[in-house]
Design a protein around this motif. Structure first.
Motif, PDB file in Angstrom:
ATOM      1  N   GLN A  27      -5.541  -5.470  -3.940  1.00  0.00           N
ATOM      2  CA  GLN A  27      -4.761  -5.247  -2.775  1.00  0.00           C
ATOM      3  C   GLN A  27      -3.514  -6.475  -2.820  1.00  0.00           C
ATOM      4  O   GLN A  27      -2.463  -6.375  -2.046  1.00  0.00           O
ATOM      5  CB  GLN A  27      -5.589  -5.819  -1.657  1.00  0.00           C
ATOM      6  N   HIS A  81      -7.225   3.979  -1.264  1.00  0.00           N
ATOM      7  CA  HIS A  81      -8.283   3.419  -0.639  1.00  0.00           C
ATOM      8  C   HIS A  81      -9.580   4.218  -0.514  1.00  0.00           C
ATOM      9  O   HIS A  81     -10.880   3.879  -0.729  1.00  0.00           O
ATOM     10  CB  HIS A  81      -8.074   3.145   0.773  1.00  0.00           C
ATOM     11  N   SER A 110      -2.983  -5.505  10.531  1.00  0.00           N
ATOM     12  CA  SER A 110      -3.214  -6.176   9.167  1.00  0.00           C
ATOM     13  C   SER A 110      -2.309  -7.523   8.965  1.00  0.00           C
ATOM     14  O   SER A 110      -2.592  -8.292   8.219  1.00  0.00           O
ATOM     15  CB  SER A 110      -3.764  -5.531   8.161  1.00  0.00           C
ATOM     16  N   SER A 111      -0.966  -7.415   9.493  1.00  0.00           N
ATOM     17  CA  SER A 111      -0.081  -8.220   9.217  1.00  0.00           C
ATOM     18  C   SER A 111       0.342  -9.206  10.496  1.00  0.00           C
ATOM     19  O   SER A 111       0.786 -10.296  10.032  1.00  0.00           O
ATOM     20  CB  SER A 111       1.294  -7.379   8.623  1.00  0.00           C
ATOM     21  N   LEU A 138      -2.467   1.527  -5.883  1.00  0.00           N
ATOM     22  CA  LEU A 138      -3.809   1.066  -5.881  1.00  0.00           C
ATOM     23  C   LEU A 138      -4.781   1.610  -6.945  1.00  0.00           C
ATOM     24  O   LEU A 138      -5.678   1.033  -7.195  1.00  0.00           O
ATOM     25  CB  LEU A 138      -4.413   1.097  -4.493  1.00  0.00           C
ATOM     26  N   GLY A 191       0.916  -1.319   0.011  1.00  0.00           N
ATOM     27  CA  GLY A 191      -0.011   0.198  -0.095  1.00  0.00           C
ATOM     28  C   GLY A 191       0.751   1.378   0.030  1.00  0.00           C
ATOM     29  O   GLY A 191       2.177   1.084   0.163  1.00  0.00           O
ATOM     30  N   TYR A 208     -11.430  -5.150  -6.622  1.00  0.00           N
ATOM     31  CA  TYR A 208     -10.876  -4.319  -5.461  1.00  0.00           C
ATOM     32  C   TYR A 208      -9.871  -5.065  -4.546  1.00  0.00           C
ATOM     33  O   TYR A 208      -8.888  -4.945  -4.012  1.00  0.00           O
ATOM     34  CB  TYR A 208     -11.810  -3.766  -4.700  1.00  0.00           C
ATOM     35  N   ALA A 209     -10.488  -6.494  -4.319  1.00  0.00           N
ATOM     36  CA  ALA A 209      -9.707  -7.431  -3.491  1.00  0.00           C
ATOM     37  C   ALA A 209      -8.321  -7.760  -4.392  1.00  0.00           C
ATOM     38  O   ALA A 209      -7.093  -7.891  -3.803  1.00  0.00           O
ATOM     39  CB  ALA A 209     -10.283  -8.670  -3.342  1.00  0.00           C
ATOM     40  N   SER A 259       1.452  -3.555 -11.937  1.00  0.00           N
ATOM     41  CA  SER A 259       0.213  -3.834 -11.434  1.00  0.00           C
ATOM     42  C   SER A 259      -1.014  -3.491 -12.254  1.00  0.00           C
ATOM     43  O   SER A 259      -2.180  -4.399 -12.344  1.00  0.00           O
ATOM     44  CB  SER A 259      -0.460  -2.905 -10.001  1.00  0.00           C
ATOM     45  N   LYS A 296       2.814  -8.846   3.059  1.00  0.00           N
ATOM     46  CA  LYS A 296       2.711  -7.876   4.159  1.00  0.00           C
ATOM     47  C   LYS A 296       3.760  -7.691   5.229  1.00  0.00           C
ATOM     48  O   LYS A 296       3.926  -6.641   5.750  1.00  0.00           O
ATOM     49  CB  LYS A 296       1.284  -8.265   4.768  1.00  0.00           C
TER      50      LYS A 296
END
Length: 402
Positions: free
Chosen positions: A275, A246, A359-360, A281, A29, A271-272, A96, A123
């Protein structure tokens, strides 16, 4: 610190290769991207000082669009003028974008346990990269009690009031506190960057930004076409969103789902997928353009949407940079920017905890791997791309073994 002052020496292809490696390896991110950029351009190549970099990050936080991509565009612009900006954008964005267009026809693969394990390993690399960036920036930009206080206040505000609009406000507060309380601080690390954009060119870019923002909706109504509709939707999304990738999601959802261009399930699946890939993004636009219903779909739709959503970022940046360059040479502004540097470090520190850490780091094993990654960057001086490969391998092996 030694600085490479020959900014015009970088060719299109050399810049493209540098940013292509970043585009292939920068997972985690926008905040993690800024950490990767700092490792590459401040620590490794020494193209910018810590102060220069922090000011550039702060500037891009105020502008609409993806801050990390705009930092890359600015570095490309400084190194190789317009060609350099194009090289930086292509290198960082294409990996990407291509992956997301390919993912539009292969989304079920994203659900495999192996893939999820690999993503989790990446991550953990992002945790190490951002922690490394915070450590390095704090040593340089927060080297007095007053600066540490500004950093701490900024981090506390972001942690306790997690709203998107607060980041520019915290940066403004850092600048104000720097002006008021850092009067005895030296700012010798700040230098004049060799920006070759003229004020007349900056004004032209600013006018073009506004003309397209107002004109595209009118032209799409007067001359309806699938291509013009796509360009209008994604240009407005890139021009009006503040806060990064985001934040653009709900704006795009409101534009493409109710109108039937993309169904809700496909939108969420894309969207998933966004990530899961490295790079910005905002390349989610390539997925939506490729899957939109109508006469412009597939690769052509993806390319149109991608160009449209990133164009405002370049126009705004080019319109602002010459004025920013002039302002930052003032002694009063230098005090403000010293406070801004401390504030940006605090924002990055807060982001290390939320969303990256939460989140990691889900187990002691995760913490152990992230710690090894941090030590590898900070003390063993290993390049970030090696950590990306090792993190993906470790995550995949752990997923297969449990």
């Amino acid at each position: 610190m030694r600085h490479d002052t020959d900014f015009s020496s970088s060719s299109f292809w050399s810049l493209f290769r540098i940013f292509l490696v970043l585009g292939l390896t920068s997972f985690g991110g926008p905040v993690a991207h800024l950490g990767y950029f700092r490792t590459e351009f401040v620590q490794k190549r020494q193209w910018l000082s810590e102060q220069d970099y922090a000011e550039l990050v702060a500037l891009c936080q105020f502008l609409p669009g993806p801050a990390s991509s705009q930092v890359g565009l600015a570095i490309g612009l400084l190194r190789g003028h317009y060609r350099g900006a194009l090289a930086a954008w292509l290198g960082f964005t294409l990996p990407s974008a291509i992956l997301l267009i390919v993912f539009s026809v292969s989304l079920p693969f994203l659900q495999s346990e192996l893939t999820q394990g690999v993503l989790h390993g990446l991550k953990l690399v992002a945790v190490a990269v951002v922690a490394h960036a915070v450590w390095g920036m704090a040593k340089t930009l927060c080297n007095t009690p007053a600066k540490v206080s500004i950093m701490t206040l900024s981090a506390v505000l972001i942690l306790l009031l997690p709203v998107v609009w607060l980041q520019p406000a915290v940066i403004l507060l850092g600048g104000l506190l720097g002006y008021l309380y850092l009067t005895n601080e030296t700012t010798t690390g700040t230098r004049t960057l060799p920006l070759t954009l003229s004020f007349s060119a900056a004004n032209a870019f600013g006018v073009l930004f506004l003309v397209l923002l107002v004109g595209l909706p009118l032209f799409s109504q007067l001359y309806p076409s699938a291509a013009l509709q796509l360009v209008d939707i994604f240009y407005r999304a890139g021009a009006l969103v503040f806060g990064g990738g985001h934040v653009v999601m709900p704006l795009l959802q409101a534009e493409v789902v109710p109108t039937g261009l993309v169904d809700a399930d496909t939108f969420l699946a894309g969207y998933a997928a966004a990530q899961a890939v490295p790079g910005p993004l905002f390349t989610f636009a390539a997925f939506l353009g490729a899957t939109a219903t109508g006469s412009i779909t597939g690769w052509l739709g993806g390319v149109l949407a991608l160009l449209a959503i990133f164009l405002p970022s370049f126009l705004v940046l080019a319109a602002v940079l010459p004025y920013w360059q002039t302002l930052r040479s003032s002694a009063k502004v230098s005090r403000c920017m010293a406070g801004v540097g401390a504030s940006v470090t605090g924002i990055l520190l807060a982001a290390l905890y939320q969303p990256i850490w939460l989140s990691s780091i889900l187990s002691p094993m995760d913490l152990a791997l992230a710690l090894i990654g941090f030590v590898a960057l900070q003390f063993w001086h290993r390049p970030a791309w090696q950590l990306v490969l090792l993190g993906a391998l470790a995550g995949g092996l752990l997923a297969l073994s449990f």
